[in-house]
Design an enzyme around this catalytic site. Structure first.
Site, mmCIF file in Angstrom:
data_model
loop_
_atom_site.group_PDB
_atom_site.id
_atom_site.type_symbol
_atom_site.label_atom_id
_atom_site.label_comp_id
_atom_site.label_asym_id
_atom_site.label_seq_id
_atom_site.Cartn_x
_atom_site.Cartn_y
_atom_site.Cartn_z
ATOM 1 N N HIS A 46 -2.310 6.076 8.237
ATOM 2 C CA HIS A 46 -1.482 4.944 8.679
ATOM 3 C C HIS A 46 0.011 5.266 8.570
ATOM 4 C CE1 HIS A 46 -0.740 0.463 9.002
ATOM 5 N NE2 HIS A 46 0.388 0.858 8.443
ATOM 6 N N GLU A 47 0.431 5.703 7.394
ATOM 7 C CA GLU A 47 1.871 5.951 7.207
ATOM 8 C C GLU A 47 2.328 7.110 8.084
ATOM 9 O OE1 GLU A 47 3.168 3.540 5.834
ATOM 10 O OE2 GLU A 47 1.348 2.801 4.863
ATOM 11 N N HIS A 73 2.863 6.025 11.667
ATOM 12 C CA HIS A 73 4.105 5.261 11.862
ATOM 13 C C HIS A 73 5.243 6.166 12.342
ATOM 14 C CE1 HIS A 73 3.615 1.097 10.822
ATOM 15 N NE2 HIS A 73 3.243 1.297 9.573
ATOM 16 N N GLY A 111 0.815 -1.212 0.000
ATOM 17 C CA GLY A 111 0.000 0.000 0.000
ATOM 18 C C GLY A 111 0.848 1.261 0.000
ATOM 19 N N ALA A 112 1.751 1.352 0.938
ATOM 20 C CA ALA A 112 2.588 2.540 1.059
ATOM 21 C C ALA A 112 3.679 2.245 2.075
ATOM 22 C CB ALA A 112 1.768 3.739 1.523
ATOM 23 N N MET A 113 4.631 3.192 2.195
ATOM 24 C CA MET A 113 5.778 2.949 3.061
ATOM 25 C C MET A 113 6.137 4.198 3.858
ATOM 26 S SD MET A 113 7.939 0.820 4.169
ATOM 27 C CE MET A 113 9.079 1.298 5.459
ATOM 28 N N ASN A 150 8.771 5.547 5.249
ATOM 29 C CA ASN A 150 10.131 6.083 5.343
ATOM 30 C C ASN A 150 10.135 7.437 6.042
ATOM 31 O OD1 ASN A 150 10.841 4.010 3.321
ATOM 32 N ND2 ASN A 150 9.720 5.379 1.951
HETATM 33 N N1 PHE Z 1 5.393 -0.843 6.330
HETATM 34 C C1 PHE Z 1 4.402 -0.658 5.305
HETATM 35 C C2 PHE Z 1 3.100 -0.315 6.023
HETATM 36 O O1 PHE Z 1 2.347 -1.112 6.433
HETATM 37 C C3 PHE Z 1 4.138 -1.836 4.458
HETATM 38 C C4 PHE Z 1 5.246 -2.255 3.563
HETATM 39 C C5 PHE Z 1 5.998 -3.377 3.868
HETATM 40 C C6 PHE Z 1 5.504 -1.572 2.396
HETATM 41 C C7 PHE Z 1 7.013 -3.806 3.030
HETATM 42 C C8 PHE Z 1 6.495 -2.002 1.551
HETATM 43 C C9 PHE Z 1 7.229 -3.124 1.861
HETATM 44 O O2 PHE Z 1 2.822 0.784 6.295
HETATM 45 ZN ZN ZN Z 2 2.189 -0.103 8.419
#
Ligand code: PHE
Ligand code: ZN
Length: 883
Positions: free
Chosen positions: A306-307, A310, A270-272, A274
């Site tokens: 969500h992102e 994080h 879905g997304a990341m 970083n």
């Molecule tokens: N950490 C990301 C999320 O859930 C998911 C993700 C995992 C994206 C691995 C890319 C690769 O928000």
């Molecule tokens: Zn996540």
């Protein structure tokens, strides 16, 4: 048969702190799609408790050009370069290690590490590092418990890569000779390598600003390709809503001067998250009424939230190792759920989450891939981004929040963030902080993290009119799962309320307590079995159990249809109203499957109560729409020992059609009322709810009688938004209406070139419950809108077919399995992570009737026999066939 996965198994109990850590990283990139040079300067320090250990840096698929230690170039006999590591024996306790490597982004179809995306004439470069992608960029201690400060310099051709981004705050930029330029970034927050990101290319941007509660002025940017930038406005609004909400609800402020989001069409997930530079699958970022459905709007809100969330639950406090993945994902999914619940419809979000839990997580828990929320072993960590880690993990957090109460949970989370800020934590740390802040011992909850399988909760009610006592007996049982033959009792919070036959609330007075308590309470079942006795109960009560779905268990009880109807009419918990309607529908489905038809009396009760519901203008239209939508076939079949998918399909269709036919008059009235008072392309929660109900009415009407197809045709013609257009198209297709294929063509022509809408077009065809959908899907793989290398395309066509079209997928001749098996092999050569995910559709063979069981198993074996499979796919196949 034996099939060894090609990666060694990693065990939780083998965890050791790293022998070396990296405190500071300087990276320099000369970006070029064909050959990018990466120079790294690492300050490494030895753990004094591990003298003598060599420095072992993870490294995959990189060409090593040079290694230096403390400024001195190393001869080739002073280090060892293997297939997955660069090992350097070091004498002292501290060193500066420099490497120079070459990597090739343009051929990287795995979409891990540095890769290229975008249209042919404007390729841009970006990274994906979670879980283990950073080792494909530069040799490193690529594990989440190694936190370092990063300074990153990017250099590239200025015309092709005008935009250069990396994590953290900008720290200078300028021009170089030969039309090149540079930009430097400093991230002051130590982070694990999986949160590293860079982006370089020609992208358009929108900018906004946010002032945090602490007074920090933050510049906000979203970057996307030129044809998409006009659709980023909603995401920007969502970002600001998320930033404010996290301050208000959880006291969390943003901590850099800038926040970037970049959209790509080439992404496996879905997304990341970083640090300061989120990368999004365009599917969860772009939205406008012409090109996004209402669901897409809500998904953008949820995923942007969500992102962003994080940044604290994941980034400021990260995971000690990948076994603890749910520590960030379960918690962040819970925070995302609360965000959407506070801003939009809580009941609707809860119903949707429970549907996902049933469809994806309960089935995972019941199959060969079952694993605990905190797994104790893995061979390929990519395969553990699962419904269990995410959704069941969020359910555990939700239970803890309900047990601690809203304020107690907030206190606990504050303690967790404060205690572990800047560090890598474990599930024990999380429970410890929550417990300490509330003076309670939460260690019994560890069992929820360690034990796989869905607990079955049996409930038995007994009322004694003479003594006016009511007894509720609760018992739990969890079936064995792979590697876990014996199960223990878990703490299960069961929210309860009692209603009288007219739907009035009854007081809850537990025997032994001085007086009646609150009219809703949470009973916790801590043992295998317990009985709760209520006194002074004036009449036989209707029990509203597991309110709000207070625990991720499968509820089993024998309950009268009349009692469920009382709940459908009167329960003041919107979720449990729906839950009661679902329970009644499941009884009718079971009858239809066993006896060929649903029993008349409960059917009459059900349809009459839903007819009232459809006519009730005071109810949330989204809730009404959900009550009209039966559970999907897989979820209905969940308790069957042996599944014949065709029989399940027929029984479900029978119940669905019976409902539609009984409700024609109220459905038509409601459809007309909602159409007269059209909300156009407004996208607020109320407008979305109305469209949801209107489309549910339309689907039911056309199912009841083809005469109503003219309504669908008219809606398709006049639709002013994608939700209505797609809703009508789907109805025309499932009815096999005469105008269906013309409508399909018109839709494709109208949205030509729009990848995301065409994905919906692929999905709506792939999910038609007709045997010939198999051939349709095969044909669509040759359509210009489909590319095997694009994960969204693969999920939209083949994922939808395999996971959301049980009738066609399980076609009796095995053609559906063949199709998916071949697709898995084909995708594995390009994007192993996506292939592995698609292959999980073949995992359910053991519960099928014998003919299909053999066919599906044969497909798995055929795949397993192929040469050169990825570790990702090998792992899934090995576990699916094991035992
Ligand atoms: N950490 C990301 C999320 O859930 C998911 C993700 C995992 C994206 C691995 C890319 C690769 O928000
Ligand atoms: Zn996540």
């Amino acid at each position: 048969m034996s099939l060894e996965s090609s990666k060694p198994v990693v065990l939780l109990r083998d965890y050791r702190a790293p022998a070396w850590c990296v405190t500071d990283v300087e990276l320099e990139f000369d970006l070029d799609p064909a050959a990018t040079i990466v120079a790294a300067r690492l300050v490494v320090e030895r753990d004094p408790a591990q003298p003598g250990a060599a420095l072992r840096l993870d490294a995959e698929q990189i060409e090593l050009l040079e290694v230096r230690v403390d400024g001195e170039a190393l001869a080739e006999d002073r280090y060892l370069l293997g297939a997955d590591a660069l090992t350097i024996p070091l004498a002292g306790d501290r060193a500066v290690v420099e490497t120079r490597v070459r990597i090739v982004p343009e051929t990287n179809t795995a979409l891990q590490g540095l890769y290229a995306s975008g249209s042919a004439d404007s390729r841009f470069l970006l990274t994906q590092c979670e879980a283990e992608g950073f080792r494909r960029i530069t040799p490193f201690l690529d594990r989440p418990d190694v936190l370092a400060r990063y300074v990153v310099t990017l250099r590239a051709d200025k015309a092709r890569f005008p935009l250069l981004l990396a994590n953290g705050n900008a720290d200078g930029a300028g021009d170089l000779a030969d039309g090149r330029h540079w930009a430097r970034f400093v991230d002051p927050h130590p982070k694990p390598s999986y949160l590293f990101a860079l982006v370089g290319g020609r992208l358009e941007s929108i900018e906004d600003a946010f002032v945090t509660a602490e007074g920090r002025r933050v510049r906000l940017f979203i970057h996307a390709e030129a044809d998409a930038i006009g659709r980023c406005g909603w995401a920007m609004q969502c970002l600001k809503l998320a930033m404010r909400w996290d301050e208000q609800r959880f006291g969390r402020c943003y901590d850099l001067d800038v926040f970037h989001i970049v959209a790509t069409h080439d992404f496996t997930m879905g997304a990341m998250e970083n640090k300061g530079l989120n990368v999004f699958n365009a599917k969860y970022l772009l939205a406008d009424p012409e090109q996004a459905t209402d669901d897409a709007y809500r998904h953008v809100l949820a995923v942007v939230g969500h992102e962003y969330f994080h940044n604290w639950s994941g980034n400021r406090v990260t995971c000690r190792d990948w076994f603890q993945l749910s520590l960030k994902e379960g918690l962040t999914v819970y925070r995302e759920q609360e965000f959407e619940s506070d801003l939009a419809s809580r009941t609707l979000r809860r119903i949707e989450d429970v549907r996902v839990l049933w469809r994806a997580q309960f089935s995972e828990d019941a199959g060969p891939l079952a694993h605990p929320v905190r797994p104790d072993r893995y061979s390929e960590i990519n395969n553990f981004y699962t419904a269990t880690v995410y959704e069941k993990g969020a359910e555990i957090v939700r239970m803890l929040a309900s047990v601690l109460g809203r304020d107690g949970f907030r206190r606990g989370l504050d303690r967790y963030f404060e205690r572990h800020d800047g560090h890598a934590a474990t599930v024990e740390d999380f429970l410890g902080a929550l417990g300490d802040a509330n003076g309670v011992d939460l260690t019994p909850w560890l069992a929820w993290y360690g034990q796989a399988g869905t607990p079955v909760l049996d409930a038995e009610a007994h009322y004694d009119a003479r003594t006016r006592q009511f007894e509720l007996t609760l018992a739990q049982h969890t079936a064995p799962t792979p590697g876990q033959p014996r199960k223990q009792a878990l703490p299960i919070p069961v929210a309860v309320a009692l209603f009288d036959a007219d739907g009035g609330r009854m007081p809850l007075h537990l025997d032994g307590e001085a007086a009646a308590g609150a009219p809703e309470r949470v009973l916790t079942l801590a043992a295998d079995r317990a009985t709760f006795r209520f006194v002074g109960v004036a009449s036989r009560p209707v029990v509203s159990l597991l309110r709000g779905y207070s625990a991720p268990v499968r509820l089993r009880r024998s309950v009268e249809a009349d009692d469920l109807v009382v709940q459908i009419r009167h329960d003041d918990d919107g979720f449990n109203r729906w839950f009661a309607a679902d329970a009644l529908a499941r009884q009718l489905f079971a009858d239809a499957l066993a006896q060929g038809a649903p029993a008349a009396r409960p059917l009459g009760l059900w349809t009459r109560s839903l007819a009232e519901t459809v006519g009730d203008a005071a109810l949330d239209p989204a809730l009404v729409a959900e009550m009209l939508t039966l559970a999907d076939a897989n979820s209905l079949a969940e308790t069957l020992a042996e599944v014949d998918p065709e029989a399940v399909y027929r029984a479900r269709a029978q119940v669905e059609t019976a409902l539609a036919q009984a409700l024609v008059a109220p459905l038509l009235a409601r459809y007309r009322a909602l159409s007269d008072d059209d909300v156009g392309d407004a996208v607020d929660t109320a407008a979305q709810a109305r469209r949801r109900l209107r489309n549910a009415c339309l689907a039911a009407l056309c199912r009841a009688d083809a005469a109503h197809l003219s309504l669908a045709e008219a809606q398709f013609e006049r639709a002013r938004n994608l939700t209505d257009r797609l809703g009508a198209l789907s109805v025309l297709l499932s009815a096999q209406a005469p105008g269906a294929s013309a409508a399909l063509d018109a839709f494709a022509a109208r949205h030509a070139g729009d990848m995301l809408v065409l994905d919906q077009w692929l999905s709506v065809q792939a999910t038609q419950a007709l045997p010939e959908t198999v051939e349709r899907v095969v044909a669509l793989t040759a359509h210009e809108a489909f590319r095997w290398a694009n994960p969204n395309n693969v999920y939209a066509l083949l994922g939808a077919f395999a996971l959301r079209n049980p009738r066609a997928f399980h076609r009796a001749d095995g053609a559906g399995y063949r199709l998916v098996g071949e697709a898995v092999a084909r995708v594995d050569a390009l994007t192993p992570q996506v292939a592995a995910r698609l292959a999980t559709a073949l995992g359910g063979w053991r519960r099928l009737e014998p003919v299909r069981r053999a066919l599906m198993r044969r497909e798995l074996e055929r795949l397993a026999a192929r040469e050169g499979l990825s570790p990702d796919l090998s792992d899934i196949l090995a576990r699916s066939l094991a035992g």
